[in-house]
Design a protein around this motif. Structure first.
Motif, PDB file in Angstrom:
ATOM      1  N   LEU A  38       0.818  -1.211   0.000  1.00 11.98           N
ATOM      2  CA  LEU A  38       0.000   0.000   0.000  1.00 11.98           C
ATOM      3  C   LEU A  38       0.857   1.269   0.000  1.00 11.98           C
ATOM      4  N   GLU A  39       2.079   1.163   0.514  1.00  8.82           N
ATOM      5  CA  GLU A  39       2.962   2.333   0.551  1.00  8.82           C
ATOM      6  C   GLU A  39       3.247   2.890  -0.842  1.00  8.82           C
ATOM      7  N   TYR A  40       3.071   2.053  -1.857  1.00  8.08           N
ATOM      8  CA  TYR A  40       3.385   2.455  -3.225  1.00  8.08           C
ATOM      9  C   TYR A  40       2.515   3.628  -3.680  1.00  8.08           C
ATOM     10  N   ILE A  41       1.297   3.714  -3.177  1.00  8.52           N
ATOM     11  CA  ILE A  41       0.379   4.756  -3.657  1.00  8.52           C
ATOM     12  C   ILE A  41       0.396   6.005  -2.785  1.00  8.52           C
ATOM     13  N   HIS A  42       1.193   6.018  -1.711  1.00  9.11           N
ATOM     14  CA  HIS A  42       1.271   7.200  -0.848  1.00  9.11           C
ATOM     15  C   HIS A  42       1.741   8.420  -1.642  1.00  9.11           C
ATOM     16  N   GLY A  43       1.052   9.545  -1.464  1.00 11.79           N
ATOM     17  CA  GLY A  43       1.451  10.790  -2.112  1.00 11.79           C
ATOM     18  C   GLY A  43       0.933  10.959  -3.524  1.00 11.79           C
ATOM     19  N   LYS A  44       0.224   9.954  -4.032  1.00 12.62           N
ATOM     20  CA  LYS A  44      -0.310  10.046  -5.388  1.00 12.62           C
ATOM     21  C   LYS A  44      -1.785  10.435  -5.351  1.00 12.62           C
ATOM     22  N   THR A  45      -2.257  10.975  -6.487  1.00 13.16           N
ATOM     23  CA  THR A  45      -3.693  11.189  -6.649  1.00 13.16           C
ATOM     24  C   THR A  45      -4.315   9.833  -6.958  1.00 13.16           C
ATOM     25  N   ILE A  46      -5.230   9.387  -6.114  1.00 16.00           N
ATOM     26  CA  ILE A  46      -5.822   8.065  -6.264  1.00 16.00           C
ATOM     27  C   ILE A  46      -7.240   8.199  -6.809  1.00 16.00           C
ATOM     28  N   CYS A  47      -7.546   7.369  -7.801  1.00 17.28           N
ATOM     29  CA  CYS A  47      -8.900   7.285  -8.341  1.00 17.28           C
ATOM     30  C   CYS A  47      -9.369   5.836  -8.263  1.00 17.28           C
ATOM     31  N   LEU A  48     -10.521   5.619  -7.674  1.00 15.19           N
ATOM     32  CA  LEU A  48     -11.106   4.289  -7.629  1.00 15.19           C
ATOM     33  C   LEU A  48     -11.982   4.102  -8.858  1.00 15.19           C
ATOM     34  N   PHE A  49     -11.714   3.021  -9.585  1.00 13.46           N
ATOM     35  CA  PHE A  49     -12.464   2.727 -10.808  1.00 13.46           C
ATOM     36  C   PHE A  49     -13.380   1.532 -10.551  1.00 13.46           C
ATOM     37  N   PHE A  50     -14.668   1.806 -10.432  1.00 11.87           N
ATOM     38  CA  PHE A  50     -15.657   0.765 -10.193  1.00 11.87           C
ATOM     39  C   PHE A  50     -16.171   0.286 -11.548  1.00 11.87           C
ATOM     40  N   SER A  51     -15.990  -1.026 -11.826  1.00 12.97           N
ATOM     41  CA  SER A  51     -16.306  -1.553 -13.135  1.00 12.97           C
ATOM     42  C   SER A  51     -16.560  -3.052 -13.045  1.00 12.97           C
ATOM     43  N   ALA A  52     -17.023  -3.630 -14.166  1.00 11.67           N
ATOM     44  CA  ALA A  52     -17.290  -5.072 -14.186  1.00 11.67           C
ATOM     45  C   ALA A  52     -17.170  -5.604 -15.607  1.00 11.67           C
ATOM     46  N   ASN A  53     -16.769  -6.836 -15.713  1.00  8.76           N
ATOM     47  CA  ASN A  53     -16.586  -7.481 -17.008  1.00  8.76           C
ATOM     48  C   ASN A  53     -17.907  -7.667 -17.739  1.00  8.76           C
ATOM     49  N   TRP A  54     -19.005  -7.849 -17.005  1.00  7.21           N
ATOM     50  CA  TRP A  54     -20.307  -8.082 -17.620  1.00  7.21           C
ATOM     51  C   TRP A  54     -20.996  -6.805 -18.096  1.00  7.21           C
ATOM     52  N   CYS A  55     -20.423  -5.668 -17.747  1.00  4.82           N
ATOM     53  CA  CYS A  55     -21.039  -4.365 -18.021  1.00  4.82           C
ATOM     54  C   CYS A  55     -20.530  -3.804 -19.355  1.00  4.82           C
ATOM     55  N   ARG A  56     -21.415  -3.705 -20.345  1.00  7.47           N
ATOM     56  CA  ARG A  56     -21.013  -3.219 -21.674  1.00  7.47           C
ATOM     57  C   ARG A  56     -20.474  -1.783 -21.629  1.00  7.47           C
ATOM     58  N   PRO A  57     -21.151  -0.837 -20.958  1.00  4.99           N
ATOM     59  CA  PRO A  57     -20.577   0.517 -20.886  1.00  4.99           C
ATOM     60  C   PRO A  57     -19.196   0.535 -20.247  1.00  4.99           C
ATOM     61  N   CYS A  58     -18.963  -0.358 -19.274  1.00  5.21           N
ATOM     62  CA  CYS A  58     -17.641  -0.439 -18.642  1.00  5.21           C
ATOM     63  C   CYS A  58     -16.588  -0.876 -19.654  1.00  5.21           C
ATOM     64  N   LYS A  59     -16.915  -1.899 -20.442  1.00  7.34           N
ATOM     65  CA  LYS A  59     -15.962  -2.418 -21.408  1.00  7.34           C
ATOM     66  C   LYS A  59     -15.725  -1.420 -22.541  1.00  7.34           C
ATOM     67  N   ASP A  60     -16.737  -0.610 -22.850  1.00 12.75           N
ATOM     68  CA  ASP A  60     -16.567   0.419 -23.870  1.00 12.75           C
ATOM     69  C   ASP A  60     -15.694   1.562 -23.358  1.00 12.75           C
ATOM     70  N   PHE A  61     -15.844   1.900 -22.066  1.00 11.01           N
ATOM     71  CA  PHE A  61     -15.128   3.053 -21.522  1.00 11.01           C
ATOM     72  C   PHE A  61     -13.689   2.714 -21.136  1.00 11.01           C
ATOM     73  N   THR A  62     -13.428   1.480 -20.725  1.00 12.67           N
ATOM     74  CA  THR A  62     -12.100   1.120 -20.209  1.00 12.67           C
ATOM     75  C   THR A  62     -10.970   1.450 -21.180  1.00 12.67           C
ATOM     76  N   PRO A  63     -11.061   1.156 -22.488  1.00 16.40           N
ATOM     77  CA  PRO A  63      -9.963   1.534 -23.392  1.00 16.40           C
ATOM     78  C   PRO A  63      -9.692   3.035 -23.405  1.00 16.40           C
ATOM     79  N   GLU A  64     -10.747   3.830 -23.266  1.00 17.18           N
ATOM     80  CA  GLU A  64     -10.559   5.286 -23.222  1.00 17.18           C
ATOM     81  C   GLU A  64      -9.819   5.695 -21.956  1.00 17.18           C
ATOM     82  N   LEU A  65     -10.153   5.035 -20.842  1.00 19.18           N
ATOM     83  CA  LEU A  65      -9.468   5.331 -19.586  1.00 19.18           C
ATOM     84  C   LEU A  65      -8.014   4.878 -19.641  1.00 19.18           C
ATOM     85  N   VAL A  66      -7.748   3.780 -20.334  1.00 18.97           N
ATOM     86  CA  VAL A  66      -6.365   3.310 -20.503  1.00 18.97           C
ATOM     87  C   VAL A  66      -5.545   4.366 -21.240  1.00 18.97           C
ATOM     88  N   LYS A  67      -6.116   4.931 -22.312  1.00 15.46           N
ATOM     89  CA  LYS A  67      -5.407   5.974 -23.060  1.00 15.46           C
ATOM     90  C   LYS A  67      -5.117   7.174 -22.167  1.00 15.46           C
TER      91      LYS A  67
END
Length: 392
Positions: A38-67
């Motif tokens: 957990l020490e690895y993320i200290h001092g960084k801006t953290i964003c929690l990404f709530f998603s699921a493999n069965w969710c089509r909008p999630c799978k559509d958005f994930t490549p955009e978030l990767v970019k």
């Protein structure tokens, strides 16, 4: 295109995340290479990404978030995204996580429930930034990213206001190059693949034409716009140029579009296409936005002008439309209300028609016509006069 609203959100400090993880006995996060303390993320801006493999909008958005993530990493931003899975089992969790370059909390339904309740997650995908201070952010961070890509970072309300102000400045106008280009591209393309510098278009009336090949109304209006474009090219040589802003589903459709058009286009792979749709709030296609010679937006509703008045609506200003209406009224007032023409058995009444084909000369007409109520018969006013019709 996403639409988001703002409201005041008080995000808890990232320490709350650590507390929840500790309560579940979790001392590490997951990466593709193994466990990460957990020490690895200290001092960084953290964003929690709530998603699921069965969710089509999630799978559509994930490549955009990767970019976005990779872009921000390249820029040196201290950002870390942590995947929180809504999947139903471990297999789906890992299948979804495999396409993500960031970290994840271990698959744990109890942990998911606590994080979902803590951060009030009512839909997925959701991206929740965790700040150490109370910061007002856009409610729909996903929508903000879809609209602006990496420029949306750090996803705050202040940043959103800045981006909207930039959009407003571009929409109001004054700088064609700022609207249509960026640091990596200073040109638009012709259908033969050649590049035309945007700087060469300054001083012309520009029509930004939004549409897609799959849209029947777009294909229908294109024929009208093509007539106007060719008429103006002959009459007002070089004063009017059209630039396609494609909303096609893929490059194949875009290329088909371009083979049928004599004008220019924003390259299909360029994000400026999406930016222009957002800047001018394009919700329906086809749409035609006019940028005047002074590089300012003249109208966002030139489609109606072209449909009603054709090339006579040039340069597509409100004053020109007022002038046209007055001119057409004067023309109509000079014509009889009814005529009895020897070429047709019924009485003909004066009518205003957007477009028609004269049944005598077989040429296309526009505006005033003498029409038959009993049958589909139209005469151009000049054809009635040329045949020495009896006026009543």
């Amino acid at each position: 295109m996403a639409v988001s609203t703002d409201y005041q959100v008080k995000f808890p400090e990232s320490g709350d995340l650590y507390s929840i993880l500790a309560a579940e006995g979790i001392e590490f996060l997951l990466s593709h290479s193994g466990e990460v303390p957990l020490e690895y993320i200290h001092g960084k801006t953290i964003c929690l990404f709530f998603s699921a493999n069965w969710c089509r909008p999630c799978k559509d958005f994930t490549p955009e978030l990767v970019k976005l993530y990779e872009n921000l990493q390249t820029r040196g931003e201290e950002l870390e995204i942590i995947f929180v899975s809504f999947d139903h089992d471990m297999t789906l969790f890992y299948e979804h996580f495999w396409c993500m370059p960031w970290l994840a909390v271990p698959f744990n339904l109890n942990l998911l429930n606590k994080l979902r309740d803590k951060y009030r997650i009512s839909r997925i995908p959701s991206l929740v930034p965790l700040y150490s201070d109370e910061i007002s952010v856009a409610e729909d961070v996903i929508g903000l990213i879809e609209d602006y890509g990496p420029e949306a970072f750090p996803f705050t309300k202040k940043r959103k206001a800045e981006l909207k102000a930039i959009d407003d400045s571009k929409r109001i106008g004054g700088q064609l190059e700022k609207l249509l280009t960026h640091e990596s591209r200073n040109y638009v393309v012709a259908r033969n693949g050649s590049k035309v510098l945007v700087s060469k278009l300054v001083g012309k009336t520009i029509g930004l034409y939004f549409g897609a090949h799959w849209c029947p109304p777009f294909r229908s209006f294109t024929s009208q716009l093509l007539d106007v474009y060719n008429e103006l090219a002959t009459r007002d040589k070089g004063s009017f140029e059209v630039i396609l802003v494609s909303t096609d589903r893929d490059s194949r459709e875009f290329n088909i579009n371009m083979t049928n058009m004599p004008w220019l286009a924003i390259p299909y792979e360029d994000r400026t296409r999406q930016d222009l749709c957002r800047i001018f709030s394009i919700k329906l296609i086809p749409a035609l936005v006019i940028i005047g010679p002074e590089e300012k937006t003249v109208t966002t509703n030139a489609r109606e002008m072209v449909s009603l008045y054709g090339s006579r609506s040039f340069p597509f200003t409100e004053s020109r439309i007022v002038e046209l209406k007055a001119c057409l009224k004067k023309e109509g007032d000079s014509l009889p209300r009814k005529v009895k023409d020897k070429k047709h058995e019924h009485e003909l009444k004066l009518d205003m028609a957007k477009a028609y084909v004269c049944d005598f000369c077989k040429k296309q007409g526009r505006f005033w016509a003498f029409s038959c109520d009993a049958c589909d018969y139209d005469l151009h006013p000049t054809c009635v006069e040329e045949q020495d019709a009896l006026l009543v």
